[in-house]
Design a protein around this motif. Structure first.
Motif, PDB file in Angstrom:
ATOM      1  N   GLN A  39       0.851  -1.191   0.000  1.00  0.00           N
ATOM      2  CA  GLN A  39       0.000   0.000   0.000  1.00  0.00           C
ATOM      3  C   GLN A  39       0.882   1.235   0.000  1.00  0.00           C
ATOM      4  OE1 GLN A  39      -2.412   0.415   3.527  1.00  0.00           O
ATOM      5  NE2 GLN A  39      -3.870   1.790   2.515  1.00  0.00           N
ATOM      6  N   PRO A  41       1.056   5.512   0.222  1.00  0.00           N
ATOM      7  CA  PRO A  41       0.295   6.487   1.019  1.00  0.00           C
ATOM      8  C   PRO A  41      -0.877   7.127   0.284  1.00  0.00           C
ATOM      9  CG  PRO A  41       2.644   6.765   1.358  1.00  0.00           C
ATOM     10  CD  PRO A  41       2.502   5.796   0.236  1.00  0.00           C
ATOM     11  N   THR A  42      -0.756   7.231  -1.045  1.00  0.00           N
ATOM     12  CA  THR A  42      -1.809   7.941  -1.783  1.00  0.00           C
ATOM     13  C   THR A  42      -2.973   7.044  -2.163  1.00  0.00           C
ATOM     14  OG1 THR A  42      -0.591   7.523  -3.834  1.00  0.00           O
ATOM     15  CG2 THR A  42      -0.195   9.622  -2.713  1.00  0.00           C
ATOM     16  N   ARG A  43      -2.922   5.773  -1.764  1.00  0.00           N
ATOM     17  CA  ARG A  43      -4.012   4.849  -2.091  1.00  0.00           C
ATOM     18  C   ARG A  43      -4.555   4.201  -0.838  1.00  0.00           C
ATOM     19  NH1 ARG A  43      -5.079   2.348  -6.768  1.00  0.00           N
ATOM     20  NH2 ARG A  43      -5.138   0.302  -5.775  1.00  0.00           N
ATOM     21  N   ASP A  44      -5.842   4.016  -0.802  1.00  0.00           N
ATOM     22  CA  ASP A  44      -6.454   3.312   0.321  1.00  0.00           C
ATOM     23  C   ASP A  44      -6.330   1.803   0.156  1.00  0.00           C
ATOM     24  OD1 ASP A  44      -9.188   5.696   0.574  1.00  0.00           O
ATOM     25  OD2 ASP A  44      -7.246   5.639   1.600  1.00  0.00           O
ATOM     26  N   ALA A  45      -6.269   1.349  -1.066  1.00  0.00           N
ATOM     27  CA  ALA A  45      -6.278  -0.086  -1.330  1.00  0.00           C
ATOM     28  C   ALA A  45      -4.883  -0.672  -1.216  1.00  0.00           C
ATOM     29  CB  ALA A  45      -6.839  -0.367  -2.722  1.00  0.00           C
ATOM     30  N   ARG A  46      -4.850  -1.928  -0.858  1.00  0.00           N
ATOM     31  CA  ARG A  46      -3.611  -2.685  -0.870  1.00  0.00           C
ATOM     32  C   ARG A  46      -3.606  -3.542  -2.132  1.00  0.00           C
ATOM     33  NH1 ARG A  46      -5.250  -2.809   4.675  1.00  0.00           N
ATOM     34  NH2 ARG A  46      -3.652  -1.959   6.061  1.00  0.00           N
ATOM     35  N   ASP A  47      -2.530  -3.435  -2.886  1.00  0.00           N
ATOM     36  CA  ASP A  47      -2.433  -4.155  -4.150  1.00  0.00           C
ATOM     37  C   ASP A  47      -1.683  -5.465  -3.965  1.00  0.00           C
ATOM     38  OD1 ASP A  47      -1.818  -0.956  -5.577  1.00  0.00           O
ATOM     39  OD2 ASP A  47      -3.697  -2.070  -5.634  1.00  0.00           O
ATOM     40  N   TRP A 106      -5.524  -7.677   9.174  1.00  0.00           N
ATOM     41  CA  TRP A 106      -4.229  -7.210   8.708  1.00  0.00           C
ATOM     42  C   TRP A 106      -3.258  -7.024   9.863  1.00  0.00           C
ATOM     43  CZ3 TRP A 106      -3.228  -7.243   3.642  1.00  0.00           C
ATOM     44  CH2 TRP A 106      -4.294  -7.165   2.749  1.00  0.00           C
TER      45      TRP A 106
END
Length: 116
Positions: A39, A41-47, A106
């Protein structure tokens, strides 16, 4: 309840390597596939970064194919992520969980920062 504890992150320069570990403890039944996620910082989702099944099959995100290797040690309930040829764009917090769908709580993750 299953606990996930990630470790092994750090600050490295581009081109260097890191090895992440994910320790799995608690009420473990038959956890089949495990994966690593990240993840920024600029995304809420975990890829999803990489997944390994109980029969050893592996799948990687295109961005890390050929550079990252996922493995697991079932005897000690640990999943690893060997990261080679790191790039600044690999900078992220890395987490482990079941794959391809993360269904466990998590962990705290481990931060990987790659400087150029």
């Amino acid at each position: 309840q299953v606990q996930l504890v990630e470790s092994g992150g750090g600050l490295v320069q581009a081109g260097e390597s890191l090895r992440l570990s994910c320790a799995i403890s608690g009420r473990i039944r038959s956890i089949n596939s495990m994966g690593w996620y990240r993840q920024i910082p600029t995304r809420d989702a975990r890829d999803m970064v990489a997944i390994i099944t109980d029969d050893g099959s592996k799948k990687y995100a295109d961005s890390v194919e050929g550079r990252f290797t996922i493995s697991r040690h079932n005897a000690n309930n640990t999943v690893y992520l060997q990261m080679n040829s790191l790039k600044p764009e690999d900078t992220a917090a890395y987490y482990c969980n079941t794959g391809p769908l993360p269904i466990l709580r998590w962990g705290q993750g481990t931060q990987v920062t790659v400087s150029s």
